[in-house]
Write a protein that holds these residues in place. Structure first.
Motif, mmCIF file in Angstrom:
data_model
loop_
_atom_site.group_PDB
_atom_site.id
_atom_site.type_symbol
_atom_site.label_atom_id
_atom_site.label_comp_id
_atom_site.label_asym_id
_atom_site.label_seq_id
_atom_site.Cartn_x
_atom_site.Cartn_y
_atom_site.Cartn_z
ATOM 1 N N ILE A 234 0.838 -1.197 0.000
ATOM 2 C CA ILE A 234 0.000 0.000 0.000
ATOM 3 C C ILE A 234 0.878 1.253 0.000
ATOM 4 C CG2 ILE A 234 -1.776 1.274 1.264
ATOM 5 C CD1 ILE A 234 -2.701 -1.422 0.079
ATOM 6 N N HIS A 235 0.609 2.141 -0.951
ATOM 7 C CA HIS A 235 1.372 3.382 -1.101
ATOM 8 C C HIS A 235 0.431 4.593 -1.072
ATOM 9 C CE1 HIS A 235 5.000 1.280 -2.818
ATOM 10 N NE2 HIS A 235 4.066 0.430 -3.240
ATOM 11 N N VAL A 236 1.022 5.769 -0.863
ATOM 12 C CA VAL A 236 0.342 7.044 -1.068
ATOM 13 C C VAL A 236 1.164 7.829 -2.073
ATOM 14 C CG1 VAL A 236 -0.393 9.211 -0.010
ATOM 15 C CG2 VAL A 236 -0.735 7.059 1.207
ATOM 16 N N VAL A 255 9.983 4.799 -11.930
ATOM 17 C CA VAL A 255 9.097 4.339 -10.863
ATOM 18 C C VAL A 255 7.736 4.036 -11.464
ATOM 19 C CG1 VAL A 255 8.266 6.656 -10.260
ATOM 20 C CG2 VAL A 255 8.306 4.861 -8.509
ATOM 21 N N SER A 256 7.009 3.113 -10.833
ATOM 22 C CA SER A 256 5.664 2.776 -11.289
ATOM 23 C C SER A 256 4.982 1.972 -10.200
ATOM 24 C CB SER A 256 5.709 1.950 -12.590
ATOM 25 O OG SER A 256 6.407 0.732 -12.372
ATOM 26 N N ALA A 257 3.694 1.748 -10.367
ATOM 27 C CA ALA A 257 2.939 0.837 -9.512
ATOM 28 C C ALA A 257 1.944 0.114 -10.408
ATOM 29 C CB ALA A 257 2.225 1.588 -8.398
ATOM 30 N N HIS A 258 1.375 -0.959 -9.904
ATOM 31 C CA HIS A 258 0.408 -1.696 -10.721
ATOM 32 C C HIS A 258 -0.915 -0.960 -10.837
ATOM 33 C CE1 HIS A 258 3.332 -4.830 -9.577
ATOM 34 N NE2 HIS A 258 3.062 -5.307 -10.789
ATOM 35 N N TYR A 259 -1.352 -0.324 -9.737
ATOM 36 C CA TYR A 259 -2.654 0.345 -9.724
ATOM 37 C C TYR A 259 -2.549 1.700 -9.019
ATOM 38 C CZ TYR A 259 -4.674 -4.207 -10.986
ATOM 39 O OH TYR A 259 -4.986 -5.371 -11.637
ATOM 40 N N VAL A 260 -3.429 2.627 -9.418
ATOM 41 C CA VAL A 260 -3.569 3.928 -8.765
ATOM 42 C C VAL A 260 -5.050 4.132 -8.461
ATOM 43 C CG1 VAL A 260 -3.064 6.397 -8.883
ATOM 44 C CG2 VAL A 260 -1.643 4.777 -10.175
ATOM 45 N N VAL A 261 -5.364 4.584 -7.238
ATOM 46 C CA VAL A 261 -6.751 4.744 -6.796
ATOM 47 C C VAL A 261 -7.037 6.226 -6.553
ATOM 48 C CG1 VAL A 261 -8.504 4.003 -5.146
ATOM 49 C CG2 VAL A 261 -6.564 2.507 -5.643
ATOM 50 N N ARG A 262 -8.157 6.716 -7.092
ATOM 51 C CA ARG A 262 -8.533 8.122 -6.943
ATOM 52 C C ARG A 262 -9.238 8.363 -5.613
ATOM 53 N NH1 ARG A 262 -11.167 10.930 -12.058
ATOM 54 N NH2 ARG A 262 -13.055 9.758 -11.516
ATOM 55 N N SER A 263 -8.979 9.495 -5.009
ATOM 56 C CA SER A 263 -9.545 9.831 -3.701
ATOM 57 C C SER A 263 -11.041 10.077 -3.753
ATOM 58 C CB SER A 263 -8.838 11.078 -3.135
ATOM 59 O OG SER A 263 -9.502 11.574 -2.004
ATOM 60 N N SER A 264 -11.503 10.875 -4.686
ATOM 61 C CA SER A 264 -12.875 11.392 -4.646
ATOM 62 C C SER A 264 -13.927 10.310 -4.800
ATOM 63 C CB SER A 264 -13.068 12.455 -5.735
ATOM 64 O OG SER A 264 -12.833 11.904 -7.025
ATOM 65 N N ARG A 282 11.333 -1.329 -3.889
ATOM 66 C CA ARG A 282 12.680 -1.888 -3.791
ATOM 67 C C ARG A 282 12.652 -3.401 -3.550
ATOM 68 N NH1 ARG A 282 16.102 2.741 -0.368
ATOM 69 N NH2 ARG A 282 15.680 4.475 -1.818
ATOM 70 N N SER A 283 12.969 -3.860 -2.333
ATOM 71 C CA SER A 283 13.058 -5.291 -2.076
ATOM 72 C C SER A 283 11.723 -6.006 -2.236
ATOM 73 C CB SER A 283 13.595 -5.547 -0.664
ATOM 74 O OG SER A 283 12.684 -5.095 0.321
ATOM 75 N N GLY A 284 10.614 -5.247 -2.235
ATOM 76 C CA GLY A 284 9.300 -5.851 -2.390
ATOM 77 C C GLY A 284 8.799 -5.907 -3.818
ATOM 78 N N ASN A 285 9.586 -5.427 -4.770
ATOM 79 C CA ASN A 285 9.110 -5.372 -6.152
ATOM 80 C C ASN A 285 8.822 -6.752 -6.733
ATOM 81 O OD1 ASN A 285 9.298 -2.597 -6.217
ATOM 82 N ND2 ASN A 285 11.301 -2.560 -7.200
ATOM 83 N N ALA A 286 9.730 -7.701 -6.514
ATOM 84 C CA ALA A 286 9.619 -9.004 -7.165
ATOM 85 C C ALA A 286 8.386 -9.775 -6.707
ATOM 86 C CB ALA A 286 10.871 -9.828 -6.892
ATOM 87 N N THR A 287 7.990 -9.600 -5.443
ATOM 88 C CA THR A 287 6.893 -10.387 -4.887
ATOM 89 C C THR A 287 5.618 -9.588 -4.658
ATOM 90 O OG1 THR A 287 7.717 -9.956 -2.647
ATOM 91 C CG2 THR A 287 8.462 -11.987 -3.725
ATOM 92 N N GLY A 288 5.654 -8.278 -4.892
ATOM 93 C CA GLY A 288 4.530 -7.432 -4.512
ATOM 94 C C GLY A 288 3.706 -6.890 -5.664
ATOM 95 N N ILE A 289 2.429 -6.651 -5.368
ATOM 96 C CA ILE A 289 1.553 -5.850 -6.225
ATOM 97 C C ILE A 289 1.446 -4.485 -5.558
ATOM 98 C CG2 ILE A 289 -0.794 -5.539 -7.113
ATOM 99 C CD1 ILE A 289 0.365 -7.860 -8.462
ATOM 100 N N GLY A 290 1.833 -3.436 -6.253
ATOM 101 C CA GLY A 290 1.829 -2.095 -5.682
ATOM 102 C C GLY A 290 0.546 -1.341 -6.000
ATOM 103 N N ILE A 291 -0.100 -0.805 -4.958
ATOM 104 C CA ILE A 291 -1.312 0.004 -5.135
ATOM 105 C C ILE A 291 -1.039 1.401 -4.588
ATOM 106 C CG2 ILE A 291 -3.768 0.240 -4.670
ATOM 107 C CD1 ILE A 291 -3.909 -2.724 -4.112
ATOM 108 N N GLU A 292 -1.055 2.400 -5.463
ATOM 109 C CA GLU A 292 -0.886 3.796 -5.067
ATOM 110 C C GLU A 292 -2.261 4.416 -4.778
ATOM 111 O OE1 GLU A 292 1.606 5.763 -4.491
ATOM 112 O OE2 GLU A 292 3.391 4.954 -5.506
ATOM 113 N N HIS A 293 -2.317 5.261 -3.751
ATOM 114 C CA HIS A 293 -3.542 5.954 -3.375
ATOM 115 C C HIS A 293 -3.316 7.456 -3.461
ATOM 116 C CE1 HIS A 293 -3.876 1.949 -1.625
ATOM 117 N NE2 HIS A 293 -5.185 2.100 -1.731
#
Length: 512
Positions: A234-236, A255-264, A282-293
């Motif tokens: 989970i990212h912001v 830099v990138s993430a798999h998904y981005v979520v809108r606030s409104s 970084r170390s979580g890239n290989a095993t993680g799905i990144g979600i930006e908020h």
């Protein structure tokens, strides 16, 4: 100057900036505004009048970018500054353009809210002049749609459309915002019918049907995976929704993430395929799905119920499809991934509520307990680690009071009492020894390579504090954890076998 078709003008290249800067002719004077206006409202009124840009449009734009928070002149992830997000990065230069148009220095535009708003209005007016909008057309809020799309900096039509749509959605719904100094600005809801021209909508996500698909630049992620997917991170964003998607399309971002979520409204856009490795943790890239908020970690107004619910539905889907346990060992914050220096999602992210929506457990508490390292805490300390210490003290039977992230007198008393009970120096300061004892408190089952579960996670956190290096708190006793146990046993003159029995647990719980 002949009028340029709006859709084409919206995405025109930055090579025309010098021409635009020379073409802008602001109105000579702004009318007086009502005495009831605060300084931020007055800045919007003055900029709107000076450059002939609709005031409501400027406010909606500022709110969509930053919730009218200038963040003390600090840049967003994409290099944007101030409440209007004037940008200075390798491919977007609205900050520099605003400086040429207004005569204000880059520093003034970054740190002075009134100058920042005026600079934004000047940039928009330059786009309007370049597109050939007449005075009557400039008064019509709906004609500015492609110019707002251009202001967002995206060269991809789908991303530009996401940016402009956000502003017009705010105009339609209305905005009540708290600006600097506590000043409240209200933007009444209004009917909108923006002239979208030929800007194309985003495609549907190939992996999550509820999401849109706007791919990141190939320079910002790696094709394929080197390990199985086992966690959600989970990212912001530290920036706006569309701005973040646009930044992922910039090859210099890295830099990138798999998904981005809108606030409104919780809208989701996928930018990297799940089968590929986004660069987000970084170390979580290989095993993680990144979600930006969308949002900023220091402003809780971004974390809406719509965002939580939409993101939680996505996370629950990912957990179901990849067999990821719905717990806090496998659904983690960026700050919890080893080897990272980020602090998102930060103290304003409601993990308890989020995990309830996902349908999982909080994994040993209602607050974040796993960190890459553990800071020394004392009276006056604040933040997520204070909340962790308070939660652990309460769970151990030492009343630290409300878990509020503020190290006050009650927390200090609880720390001192805990230290006395464990035979530690009773100084009321949570250092490495006290952290080790707190984090390891609880049952003491025999553990060895192949063990899993909450007890392993407690062990890993305690070893992180005791050794002063990150031991991944994933609840899986693998070779890395075994080596950490051996190192701990060696340094504490214990029997070195890489297994955790009564002697090793005893040493940890005594804070050795």
């Amino acid at each position: 100057m002949p009028r340029i078709p709006l859709a084409r003008a919206a995405l025109a290249g930055l090579g025309t900036l010098a021409v635009i800067a020379a073409a802008v002719q602001p109105v000579s004077a702004a009318p007086r505004t009502g005495r009831s206006e605060g300084p931020v409202a007055h800045a919007f009124s003055s900029a709107a009048a000076e450059y002939g840009v609709p005031r409501d449009l400027l406010i909606a734009l500022g709110y969509s970018e930053t919730h009218l928070d200038g963040h003390h002149g600090l840049p967003s992830q994409a290099g944007g500054y101030g409440v209007m997000h004037l940008v200075s990065n390798p491919d977007q230069h609205t900050l520099e353009l605003a400086s040429r148009l207004t005569g204000d220095t880059a520093r003034e535009l970054r740190t002075d809210t009134a100058a920042n708003i005026r600079g934004s209005a000047a940039v928009l007016r330059s786009y309007a002049d370049h597109a050939g909008l007449s005075q009557a057309e400039r008064r019509d809020t709906d004609t500015w749609y492609p110019l707002l799309a251009r202001y967002g900096g995206a060269t991809d039509p789908a991303t530009a459309k996401l940016y402009a749509d956000t502003v017009y959605t705010l105009l339609a719904k209305g905005v009540t915002a708290r600006a600097e100094g506590g000043e409240q600005l209200t933007l009444p809801a209004r009917e909108v019918a923006p002239e979208r021209g030929s800007l194309a909508p985003a495609a549907q996500s190939p992996d999550y049907p509820s999401a849109l698909w706007v791919p990141a630049d190939a320079a910002n992620y790696a094709v394929g995976r080197t390990a199985a997917i086992s966690k959600v991170v989970i990212h912001v964003t530290q920036g706006s929704y569309a701005g973040t998607i646009s930044w992922f399309q910039n090859p210099s971002a890295q830099v990138s993430a798999h998904y981005v979520v809108r606030s409104s409204d919780g809208q989701i856009t996928q930018t990297v395929r799940e089968k590929d490795t986004a660069w987000h943790a970084r170390s979580g890239n290989a095993t993680g799905i990144g979600i930006e908020h969308e949002g900023y970690i220091d402003n809780p107004s971004w974390f809406t119920d719509a965002m939580y619910r939409s993101s939680a539905a996505l996370t629950a889907s990912l957990c179901a499809r990849y067999g990821i346990p719905k717990d806090r060992a496998h659904i983690v914050g960026h700050s919890e991934v080893p080897g990272n220096d980020h602090t998102d999602p930060g103290p304003n992210w409601n993990w308890t509520y989020y995990m309830q929506l996902v349908g999982g457990s909080t994994g040993g508490g209602e607050v974040q307990l796993s960190f890459p390292s553990y800071d020394t805490l004392r009276s006056g300390s604040t933040g997520a680690q204070v909340s962790a210490a308070q939660s652990l003290l309460n769970a151990a039977g030492f009343d630290a009071g409300t878990v509020d992230g503020s190290f006050g007198t009650k927390t200090a008393s609880a720390v001192t009492a805990f230290q006395k009970a464990r035979g530690l120096g009773a100084d009321g300061v949570v250092g490495a020894r006290t952290w080790t004892a707190l984090l390891s408190a609880g049952s003491t089952p025999a553990l060895s390579q192949g063990s899993t579960g909450a007890a392993v996670q407690r062990l890993q956190r305690a070893l992180t504090a005791a050794l002063g290096r990150t031991v991944t708190a994933d609840g899986d006793f693998g070779s890395g954890t075994q080596q950490a146990v051996r190192d701990y046993q060696t340094s504490r003159s214990l029997g070195v076998d890489g297994q955790v029995g009564p002697a090793t647990w005893g040493a940890l719980q005594a804070g050795r």
